[in-house]
Motif scaffolding. Structure first.
Motif, short mmCIF file in Angstrom:
data_model
loop_
_atom_site.label_atom_id
_atom_site.label_comp_id
_atom_site.label_asym_id
_atom_site.label_seq_id
_atom_site.Cartn_x
_atom_site.Cartn_y
_atom_site.Cartn_z
N VAL A 127 -8.83 5.37 3.37
CA VAL A 127 -8.15 6.36 4.18
C VAL A 127 -8.61 7.78 3.78
O VAL A 127 -8.34 8.75 4.46
N GLY A 175 -8.39 -5.55 3.68
CA GLY A 175 -7.11 -6.27 3.72
C GLY A 175 -6.01 -5.34 3.24
O GLY A 175 -6.03 -4.14 3.51
N PHE A 229 1.46 2.82 11.32
CA PHE A 229 1.23 1.66 12.20
C PHE A 229 0.92 0.40 11.42
O PHE A 229 0.71 -0.66 12.00
N CYS A 230 0.85 0.47 10.08
CA CYS A 230 0.27 -0.62 9.29
C CYS A 230 1.33 -1.44 8.58
O CYS A 230 2.22 -0.90 7.93
N VAL A 249 0.01 4.25 0.77
CA VAL A 249 -0.37 5.29 1.73
C VAL A 249 0.65 5.35 2.87
O VAL A 249 1.02 6.43 3.33
N GLY A 250 1.09 4.17 3.31
CA GLY A 250 2.16 4.14 4.30
C GLY A 250 1.77 4.62 5.69
O GLY A 250 2.56 5.27 6.37
N CYS A 251 0.55 4.28 6.15
CA CYS A 251 0.18 4.62 7.53
C CYS A 251 1.26 4.05 8.46
O CYS A 251 1.69 2.91 8.28
N CYS A 307 -3.97 -6.23 9.18
CA CYS A 307 -3.74 -5.86 7.80
C CYS A 307 -2.31 -6.09 7.30
O CYS A 307 -1.36 -5.50 7.77
N SER A 348 0.94 -3.27 5.96
CA SER A 348 0.84 -3.21 4.49
C SER A 348 1.65 -2.07 3.90
O SER A 348 2.04 -2.11 2.75
N GLY A 349 1.85 -1.03 4.70
CA GLY A 349 2.54 0.13 4.17
C GLY A 349 4.06 0.00 4.21
O GLY A 349 4.77 0.78 3.58
N GLY A 390 -3.90 -2.91 1.05
CA GLY A 390 -4.12 -1.96 -0.03
C GLY A 390 -5.17 -0.90 0.23
O GLY A 390 -5.98 -1.01 1.15
N GLU A 391 -5.14 0.13 -0.60
CA GLU A 391 -6.12 1.22 -0.52
C GLU A 391 -7.08 1.07 -1.71
O GLU A 391 -6.70 1.32 -2.85
N CYS A 424 0.85 -1.19 0.00
CA CYS A 424 0.00 0.00 0.00
C CYS A 424 0.88 1.23 0.00
O CYS A 424 1.82 1.34 0.78
#
Ligand code: SAH
Ligand code: SF4
Length: 352
Positions: free
Chosen positions: A200, A164, A122-123, A118-120, A340, A125-126, A166-167, A116
């Motif tokens: 997001v 799951g 805490f996540c 977006v790169g949050c 995630c 996936s990022g 991805g954005e 993903c």
């Protein structure tokens, strides 16, 4: 993030494209319906298993589209019966889906991308950034594989959340095509109201989503009641501001009649104080939205922690004090890395 440069799989064809293909192969139209039923009703995507097709057609389809988009790679089951399945894609990347049985529903969580962008903070996936969009077939095959797993457990999938990896708004057309197919009476026929897309807050995508006027549920991952804090957690510069998200939620309600959900991951000492709860409560006033609080599932290597239950309860009480509809997602699947993106990440680390 780009689309897959791979050869399309049979499940990537829309119904009209399949009709065209069958016609080009000199076959009667009803054969397209048979092929479609294998995929959309039975979850069979390899032509060699489509046993009611005449051999010449089957051979031709095997030549054109031999393999499904997903290969089952492994799974893990939590003590609480949540199951997470890992799939290998044609280009060697991985994607995951989660099955969440509950007393009154059986929910499937689908991925929309590999990684993903977006790169949050805490996540999981990022962590490795955005790698690519999933195709319509890859998303649809996740659903069918999870439905089959649910059936093996004596259950029927009743709900979908696109939460799951991805954005989804960055892969808008493929996500919507897959959901429409899942919702279609010519396929699994899952009710549109039982389908939630979580974002997001990506401006163009949210506008298109509202404009579709489909009764799918829109969920915003807010995580902070003001922009200063939100930017620290959700660093994507082009993400919508808190005020824009609130406005978009009101517009969505007005134009579609559908209430929006706000998700808020509770991170200890970051966004879980009473002051933040009060600010969040003020923001929710007049929106009719419901709030889903998610106590953080820790990700190895990331510096965030889950708050104590006492702090979660205090946060809930403050919101409820303003008559906000709140639910808390407690520990579901946390012991199998169901947060995630974590399973696919672990698999990539093992391969290195
Ligand atoms: N990209 C979309 C959808 C996928 S993430 C979005 O962000 O909305 C789905 C939800 O899982 C988001 O609300 C996200 O914040 C949450 N999430 C991600 N990692 C998590 C973790 N480790 N613990 C708890 N929730 C997490
Ligand atoms: Fe991407 Fe959602 Fe994870 Fe943020 S929480 S990095 S938007 S998948």
């Amino acid at each position: 993030m780009t689309d897959a440069p791979m050869r399309p799989r049979l499940s990537d064809l829309e119904r009209s494209e399949l009709d065209t293909l069958i016609r080009q192969l000199g076959q009667p139209a009803f054969r397209a319906g048979q092929v479609w039923d294998w995929m959309a009703k039975k979850g069979v995507f390899a032509p060699r298993e489509m046993t009611n097709l005449p051999a010449p057609l089957r051979d031709k389809l095997i030549e054109l589209h031999p393999d499904p988009a997903l290969q089952f790679e492994g799974d893990s089951e939590a003590r609480d019966t949540t199951e997470k399945l890992l799939f290998r894609l044609a280009d060697g990347r991985y994607v995951e889906s989660v099955l969440i049985p509950a007393p009154k529903r059986t929910t499937v969580c689908l991925s929309s991308q590999v990684g993903c962008a977006v790169g949050c903070r805490f996540c999981a996936s990022g962590i490795e950034g955005g790698q690519r969009n999933l195709t319509t077939g890859e998303i649809f095959e996740q659903f069918m594989a999870m439905s089959r797993r649910a059936e093996e457990r004596g259950r029927r999938v009743s709900n979908i959340v696109v939460m799951g990896m991805g954005e989804p708004m960055f892969n808008f057309s493929h996500v919507m095509a897959a959901l429409d197919r899942i919702n279609s009476p010519e396929g699994p026929n899952l009710g549109a109201r039982k389908i939630t897309v979580s974002t997001v807050g990506i401006r163009g995508g949210v506008e298109r989503f509202t404009a579709l006027r489909k009764p799918y549920t829109l969920a915003f991952s807010l995580h902070a009641p003001n922009d200063e804090l939100r930017r620290r957690i959700v660093p994507l510069a082009s993400a919508m501001s808190v005020a824009e998200i609130r406005e978009a939620a009101l517009r969505h309600l007005k134009e579609t009649g559908r209430e929006v959900t706000f998700e808020y991951v509770l991170l200890r000492g970051v966004n879980d104080s009473p002051a933040e709860a009060r600010e969040f409560r003020a923001l929710m006033r007049g929106t009719q939205a419901s709030v889903n609080l998610i106590p953080y599932n820790p990700v190895p290597g990331l510096p965030y922690e889950r708050p104590d239950d006492r702090d979660v309860d205090r946060f809930v009480a403050i919101l409820e004090d303003g008559r906000v509809k709140v639910s808390v997602r407690r520990r579901k699947g946390s012991d199998i890395d169901a947060a995630c993106g974590q399973l696919a990440l672990k698999r990539r680390a093992e391969e290195r």
